[in-house]
Write a protein that holds these residues in place. Structure first.
Motif, PDB file in Angstrom:
ATOM      1  N   VAL A   1      44.461  38.080  32.301  1.00 21.96           N
ATOM      2  CA  VAL A   1      43.015  37.894  32.401  1.00 21.96           C
ATOM      3  C   VAL A   1      42.638  37.261  33.740  1.00 21.96           C
ATOM      4  O   VAL A   1      41.604  37.599  34.333  1.00 21.96           O
ATOM      5  CB  VAL A   1      42.505  37.023  31.225  1.00 21.96           C
ATOM      6  N   THR A   2      43.473  36.352  34.223  1.00 18.62           N
ATOM      7  CA  THR A   2      43.162  35.632  35.455  1.00 18.62           C
ATOM      8  C   THR A   2      43.770  36.282  36.706  1.00 18.62           C
ATOM      9  O   THR A   2      43.719  35.703  37.796  1.00 18.62           O
ATOM     10  CB  THR A   2      43.646  34.172  35.353  1.00 18.62           C
ATOM     11  N   ASN A   3      44.351  37.469  36.540  1.00 20.16           N
ATOM     12  CA  ASN A   3      44.925  38.226  37.666  1.00 20.16           C
ATOM     13  C   ASN A   3      46.009  37.436  38.407  1.00 20.16           C
ATOM     14  O   ASN A   3      46.063  37.442  39.644  1.00 20.16           O
ATOM     15  CB  ASN A   3      43.818  38.648  38.649  1.00 20.16           C
ATOM     16  N   LEU A   4      46.872  36.768  37.641  1.00 19.00           N
ATOM     17  CA  LEU A   4      47.956  35.991  38.238  1.00 19.00           C
ATOM     18  C   LEU A   4      49.336  36.519  37.853  1.00 19.00           C
ATOM     19  O   LEU A   4      50.351  35.910  38.192  1.00 19.00           O
ATOM     20  CB  LEU A   4      47.845  34.518  37.809  1.00 19.00           C
ATOM     21  N   THR A   5      49.386  37.641  37.172  1.00 19.60           N
ATOM     22  CA  THR A   5      50.674  38.176  36.711  1.00 19.60           C
ATOM     23  C   THR A   5      51.645  38.384  37.865  1.00 19.60           C
ATOM     24  O   THR A   5      52.835  38.030  37.778  1.00 19.60           O
ATOM     25  CB  THR A   5      50.474  39.497  35.958  1.00 19.60           C
ATOM     26  N   ASP A   6      51.159  38.913  38.978  1.00 23.45           N
ATOM     27  CA  ASP A   6      52.044  39.243  40.098  1.00 23.45           C
ATOM     28  C   ASP A   6      52.570  38.004  40.824  1.00 23.45           C
ATOM     29  O   ASP A   6      53.558  38.102  41.564  1.00 23.45           O
ATOM     30  CB  ASP A   6      51.321  40.145  41.101  1.00 23.45           C
ATOM     31  N   VAL A   7      51.921  36.862  40.636  1.00 25.74           N
ATOM     32  CA  VAL A   7      52.354  35.639  41.337  1.00 25.74           C
ATOM     33  C   VAL A   7      52.771  34.555  40.339  1.00 25.74           C
ATOM     34  O   VAL A   7      52.829  33.378  40.689  1.00 25.74           O
ATOM     35  CB  VAL A   7      51.233  35.105  42.264  1.00 25.74           C
TER      36      VAL A   7
END
Length: 299
Positions: A121-127
């Motif tokens: 949801v917070t667009n942090l999966t890649d980092v």
């Protein structure tokens, strides 16, 4: 789902009256609390979050008296203050699992699913494997949202979350709030008019610890229809303009002249043209009607 405040007041030991008889109902969705620095926004957020007690008044969330049931209420609260600390050498993935454990989510598969959803949801999966301490300001704010989503709170409070973010980070952060705002009460405290205009379905303007106005942004703007006028003057004329007219705001244009916006029920004169009102006009006219404010600044 509704958060209801009635006659909430708070005076600090130094004599500053931070909250003055605040009465307001806030429904599910994105609610913007707009006001200048020192208006009492953070005091109101801390009071709602039960981090400080009011001198008088009541606060209820769906009928729950939160001032007398703080532990039960905090199970339904997500709070992101202006500044928050993180462990310096832990990844977002590990920190979120740690925070989820603290929130009582002990089942590993359930915890894994919740953490993965929060990261998505917070667009942090890649980092997620990077140390949070090394994140940019906007990424840290999105991590703050991720950790408060772990317990699926009914009420989310974010206090001045876009202050200091660059335009790209601000845009990404606002997109995250848009996504979560449909299923929660989200109180978004800010002094940035554009944040409220872009994000919120309901709003209030606060100053001097008082609620000065509450409505939807669209209705507030509509209330100034046919009451905003504009003209162009040189810098030397602005002081006289402020004496003669109800000046809303002034800004330099590309010719280094001042474009002046004026409030009035009728045209101030032949030199003025009717302008479409904006939420910024609403903000300045509301503040200028309040005894705590000064003349609008030239920006």
């Amino acid at each position: 789902m509704i958060l209801s405040l009635k006659n909430v007041s708070k005076t600090y030991s130094n004599g500053v009256k931070a909250l003055d008889n605040v009465t307001i109902d806030i429904n599910a969705g994105m609610f913007g609390l707009l006001g200048p620095n020192g208006a009492g926004k953070s005091s109101l957020m801390r009071t709602i979050a039960t981090l400080q007690s009011p001198d008088s008044g009541s606060i209820h969330l769906d009928g729950l008296d939160i001032l007398n049931n703080k532990i039960e209420f905090r199970k339904n609260l997500g709070y992101l203050p202006q500044e928050f600390g993180v462990y310096p050498k832990m990844s977002a993935h590990d920190l979120l699992h740690y925070f989820a454990s603290l929130k009582g989510i002990t089942n590993k598969s359930e915890r894994r699913a919740i953490v993965e959803k929060a990261l998505e949801v917070t667009n942090l999966t890649d980092v997620q494997d990077k140390h949070v301490a090394g994140y940019s300001g906007g990424m840290k704010q999105r991590f703050g949202i991720a950790q408060l989503l772990l317990n699926n709170p009914k009420l989310i409070i974010v206090d001045e979350p876009t202050a200091g973010l660059d335009p790209a980070e601000r845009h990404r952060f606002l997109n995250v709030l848009r996504e979560i705002g449909t299923n929660h009460i989200v109180i978004f405290s800010t002094h940035i008019v554009d944040d409220v205009k872009e994000l919120c379905t309901d709003m209030a303007i606060l100053n001097g610890g008082k609620i000065l106005a509450q409505s939807t942004p669209k209705q507030m703007v509509a209330s100034l229809q046919d009451k905003v006028w504009t003209t162009t003057v040189n810098r030397e004329a602005i002081e006289k303009m402020q004496k003669d007219y109800n000046v809303i705001s002034s800004s330099y244009n590309e010719d280094n002249m001042l474009t002046v916006r004026v409030y009035g029920d009728v045209s101030p004169g032949a030199a003025f043209a009717k302008a479409n009102p904006t939420l910024e006009d609403v903000y300045f006219t509301t503040l200028s009607s309040d005894k705590f404010t000064t003349q609008p600044e030239i920006v």
